[in-house]
Design an enzyme around this catalytic site. Sequence first.
Site, PDB file in Angstrom:
ATOM      1  N   LEU A   1       1.640   4.120   2.372  1.00 50.55           N
ATOM      2  CA  LEU A   1       2.153   4.269   3.873  1.00 50.55           C
ATOM      3  C   LEU A   1       3.162   2.986   3.516  1.00 50.55           C
ATOM      4  O   LEU A   1       4.402   3.777   4.228  1.00 50.55           O
ATOM      5  CB  LEU A   1       0.526   3.912   4.662  1.00 50.55           C
ATOM      6  CG  LEU A   1       1.232   4.671   5.532  1.00 50.55           C
ATOM      7  CD1 LEU A   1       2.205   6.224   6.294  1.00 50.55           C
ATOM      8  CD2 LEU A   1       0.072   3.999   7.027  1.00 50.55           C
TER       9      LEU A   1
ATOM     10  N   TYR B   1     -16.802   2.898   5.990  1.00 55.85           N
ATOM     11  CA  TYR B   1     -15.779   3.308   6.354  1.00 55.85           C
ATOM     12  C   TYR B   1     -14.671   3.464   7.909  1.00 55.85           C
ATOM     13  O   TYR B   1     -14.159   3.028   8.546  1.00 55.85           O
ATOM     14  CB  TYR B   1     -14.660   3.831   6.023  1.00 55.85           C
ATOM     15  CG  TYR B   1     -13.196   4.120   5.933  1.00 55.85           C
ATOM     16  CD1 TYR B   1     -12.472   3.390   5.389  1.00 55.85           C
ATOM     17  CD2 TYR B   1     -12.510   5.327   6.251  1.00 55.85           C
ATOM     18  CE1 TYR B   1     -10.938   3.097   5.606  1.00 55.85           C
ATOM     19  CE2 TYR B   1     -11.419   5.267   6.673  1.00 55.85           C
ATOM     20  CZ  TYR B   1     -10.336   4.623   6.097  1.00 55.85           C
ATOM     21  OH  TYR B   1      -9.616   4.783   6.128  1.00 55.85           O
TER      22      TYR B   1
ATOM     23  N   ALA C   1      -5.768  -2.434   5.648  1.00 55.10           N
ATOM     24  CA  ALA C   1      -6.721  -1.932   5.602  1.00 55.10           C
ATOM     25  C   ALA C   1      -7.552  -2.214   4.162  1.00 55.10           C
ATOM     26  O   ALA C   1      -6.956  -1.523   2.956  1.00 55.10           O
ATOM     27  CB  ALA C   1      -6.652  -0.995   5.676  1.00 55.10           C
TER      28      ALA C   1
ATOM     29  N   GLY D   1       0.826  -1.104  -0.808  1.00 56.15           N
ATOM     30  CA  GLY D   1      -0.138  -0.560  -0.034  1.00 56.15           C
ATOM     31  C   GLY D   1       0.918   1.485   0.087  1.00 56.15           C
ATOM     32  O   GLY D   1       2.328   1.261   0.549  1.00 56.15           O
TER      33      GLY D   1
ATOM     34  N   ASP E   1      -9.111   9.699  10.764  1.00 54.99           N
ATOM     35  CA  ASP E   1      -9.801  10.911  11.404  1.00 54.99           C
ATOM     36  C   ASP E   1     -11.251  10.033  11.378  1.00 54.99           C
ATOM     37  O   ASP E   1     -12.007  11.782  11.444  1.00 54.99           O
ATOM     38  CB  ASP E   1      -9.334  12.279  10.767  1.00 54.99           C
ATOM     39  CG  ASP E   1      -9.379  12.128   8.882  1.00 54.99           C
ATOM     40  OD1 ASP E   1      -9.217  10.774   8.648  1.00 54.99           O
ATOM     41  OD2 ASP E   1      -9.113  12.403   8.435  1.00 54.99           O
TER      42      ASP E   1
ATOM     43  N   LYS F   1     -12.946   1.406  11.200  1.00 54.55           N
ATOM     44  CA  LYS F   1     -11.562   1.074  11.075  1.00 54.55           C
ATOM     45  C   LYS F   1     -12.158   1.404  13.382  1.00 54.55           C
ATOM     46  O   LYS F   1     -11.032   0.971  13.713  1.00 54.55           O
ATOM     47  CB  LYS F   1     -11.713   3.202  10.737  1.00 54.55           C
ATOM     48  CG  LYS F   1     -11.098   2.761   9.402  1.00 54.55           C
ATOM     49  CD  LYS F   1      -9.948   2.078   9.146  1.00 54.55           C
ATOM     50  CE  LYS F   1      -8.316   2.026   9.677  1.00 54.55           C
ATOM     51  NZ  LYS F   1      -7.344   1.162   9.643  1.00 54.55           N
TER      52      LYS F   1
HETATM   53  N1  NAP Z   1      -5.116   7.246   2.626  1.00 56.24           N
HETATM   54  C1  NAP Z   1      -5.811   7.771   3.484  1.00 56.24           C
HETATM   55  O1  NAP Z   1      -6.129   8.401   3.474  1.00 56.24           O
HETATM   56  C2  NAP Z   1      -5.676   7.679   4.782  1.00 56.24           C
HETATM   57  C3  NAP Z   1      -6.018   7.562   6.260  1.00 56.24           C
HETATM   58  C4  NAP Z   1      -6.191   7.609   7.735  1.00 56.24           C
HETATM   59  C5  NAP Z   1      -5.454   6.587   7.399  1.00 56.24           C
HETATM   60  N2  NAP Z   1      -5.586   5.587   6.789  1.00 56.24           N
HETATM   61  C6  NAP Z   1      -5.150   4.549   6.661  1.00 56.24           C
HETATM   62  O2  NAP Z   1      -3.601   4.358   6.959  1.00 56.24           O
HETATM   63  C7  NAP Z   1      -3.874   2.962   6.878  1.00 56.24           C
HETATM   64  C8  NAP Z   1      -2.419   2.191   5.160  1.00 56.24           C
HETATM   65  O3  NAP Z   1      -3.200   3.169   4.444  1.00 56.24           O
HETATM   66  P1  NAP Z   1      -2.626   3.829   2.784  1.00 56.24           P
HETATM   67  O4  NAP Z   1      -3.504   5.158   2.510  1.00 56.24           O
HETATM   68  O5  NAP Z   1      -1.673   2.815   2.608  1.00 56.24           O
HETATM   69  O6  NAP Z   1      -3.687   2.496   1.863  1.00 56.24           O
HETATM   70  P2  NAP Z   1      -3.651   1.278   0.336  1.00 56.24           P
HETATM   71  O7  NAP Z   1      -2.882   2.073  -0.236  1.00 56.24           O
HETATM   72  O8  NAP Z   1      -4.885   1.322   0.547  1.00 56.24           O
HETATM   73  O9  NAP Z   1      -2.988   0.674   1.397  1.00 56.24           O
HETATM   74  C9  NAP Z   1      -3.525  -1.163   1.898  1.00 56.24           C
HETATM   75  C10 NAP Z   1      -2.660  -1.885   1.973  1.00 56.24           C
HETATM   76  O10 NAP Z   1      -3.397  -2.752   2.756  1.00 56.24           O
HETATM   77  C11 NAP Z   1      -3.981  -4.304   1.401  1.00 56.24           C
HETATM   78  N3  NAP Z   1      -5.413  -5.141   2.173  1.00 56.24           N
HETATM   79  C12 NAP Z   1      -5.938  -4.700   1.575  1.00 56.24           C
HETATM   80  N4  NAP Z   1      -6.898  -5.818   2.112  1.00 56.24           N
HETATM   81  C13 NAP Z   1      -6.507  -6.313   2.795  1.00 56.24           C
HETATM   82  C14 NAP Z   1      -5.920  -7.698   3.549  1.00 56.24           C
HETATM   83  N5  NAP Z   1      -7.685  -8.555   3.443  1.00 56.24           N
HETATM   84  N6  NAP Z   1      -5.412  -8.174   3.836  1.00 56.24           N
HETATM   85  C15 NAP Z   1      -3.630  -7.790   3.734  1.00 56.24           C
HETATM   86  N7  NAP Z   1      -3.882  -6.564   3.002  1.00 56.24           N
HETATM   87  C16 NAP Z   1      -4.395  -6.088   2.588  1.00 56.24           C
HETATM   88  C17 NAP Z   1      -4.631  -3.648   0.406  1.00 56.24           C
HETATM   89  O11 NAP Z   1      -3.939  -4.598  -0.801  1.00 56.24           O
HETATM   90  P3  NAP Z   1      -4.862  -4.535  -2.236  1.00 56.24           P
HETATM   91  O12 NAP Z   1      -4.731  -2.808  -2.676  1.00 56.24           O
HETATM   92  O13 NAP Z   1      -4.876  -5.043  -3.022  1.00 56.24           O
HETATM   93  O14 NAP Z   1      -6.201  -4.092  -1.931  1.00 56.24           O
HETATM   94  C18 NAP Z   1      -3.306  -2.260   0.195  1.00 56.24           C
HETATM   95  O15 NAP Z   1      -2.148  -2.366  -0.334  1.00 56.24           O
HETATM   96  C19 NAP Z   1      -5.133   1.813   6.647  1.00 56.24           C
HETATM   97  O16 NAP Z   1      -4.896   1.486   7.681  1.00 56.24           O
HETATM   98  C20 NAP Z   1      -5.448   2.882   6.398  1.00 56.24           C
HETATM   99  O17 NAP Z   1      -6.845   3.042   7.455  1.00 56.24           O
HETATM  100  C21 NAP Z   1      -5.139   6.251   5.552  1.00 56.24           C
END
Ligand code: NAP
Length: 291
Positions: free
Chosen positions: A12, A125, A60, A10, A102, A129
């Site tokens: 992050l 969502y 996630a 992902g 958030d 979370k």
């Molecule tokens: N992005 C934001 O603005 C934001 C804001 C606040 C908090 N967060 C939190 O920050 C964290 C990282 O988010 P990110 O932005 O890096 O999101 P991301 O790019 O969507 O990364 C999440 C990763 O989790 C993987 N995933 C999904 N389902 C899964 C499963 N069942 N088992 C294992 N891996 C799985 C996804 O793989 P696939 O792509 O192959 O499904 C993806 O590689 C998350 O907890 C998110 O909720 C994000």
Amino acid sequence: MNVLVTGAGGMLATAVVPALARAGHAVTALARAELDVTRESDVRRVIVGAKPDWVCHLAAYTDVDGCESRGEHAMRVNGEGAAHVAAAAREACAAMLAISSDYVFAGDDPTPRREADAVGPVSAYGRSKLAGEQAVRAANPCHLIVRTAWLYGRGGRNFVDTIRAKALGGGPLAVVDDQRGSPTWTEDLAAALVELIARDITGTVHVTNSGDCTWHEFACEICAQVGVALDVARISSAQLARPANRPAFSVLDTSGLEPVMGRRLPHWRDALARYMAQPMAAERTQVTQGR
Ligand SMILES: NC(=O)c1ccc[n+]([C@@H]2O[C@H](COP(=O)([O-])OP(=O)(O)OC[C@H]3O[C@@H](n4cnc5c(N)ncnc54)[C@H](OP(=O)(O)O)[C@@H]3O)[C@@H](O)[C@H]2O)c1
């Protein structure tokens, strides 16, 4: 330390994994194909077998609008998946870092939210979370829950790349002006996470870049930093009509970071300038609105 990372494919994780390695940790980085966090027995086997000191749970289901129609899937990944990882980390005598959002807050109060403030998610969502947070607290007393917001960075579709591409293409641009938050660069967040882990900090902490803006103000700043004079139209969330509700005011109070880290993160404008100084990835052009 030995650090195991879930969700390593992902956005992050793209910043966190190298940051952990630069800090001298031995990193086991597992993308979804290597560890699906919904598979409890796999999670237990892999995490207990790896004997990590810390588990960084970054996996996630982050499609905020998709969560509305796939609520059960969101709960399975973001709620139960977090529970499986937390329980396995505990069995392995490992501490656990979990990333939350958030969007666990309602966003109806125009003051920055503190860690202990009442939650009240307005989307599937956000509820998933929050379920993840609660599961982690229940399953592993040695946890660090970091709530962050409005992420952008390499390795994922994001708002900055989308607006930059549209600005360079000459527009037009219409962006919501009734949601306020703190844009956060994954590199700055990753550096903070590595620091918090090194200090063995536990509990719940808010971590975003400093300052706040609306998506419209953010888009205008991106255009300004690109050097494109473009009239960005203001629209309301109602006009955009996305499936998921989003908090109107989701600024997190990050003062809790000072006692544990001695500083807050740089201002979002400064972070944006550092991100924009990097080459742009051509493939990341689809509009996203933050998770
Ligand atoms: N992005 C934001 O603005 C934001 C804001 C606040 C908090 N967060 C939190 O920050 C964290 C990282 O988010 P990110 O932005 O890096 O999101 P991301 O790019 O969507 O990364 C999440 C990763 O989790 C993987 N995933 C999904 N389902 C899964 C499963 N069942 N088992 C294992 N891996 C799985 C996804 O793989 P696939 O792509 O192959 O499904 C993806 O590689 C998350 O907890 C998110 O909720 C994000």
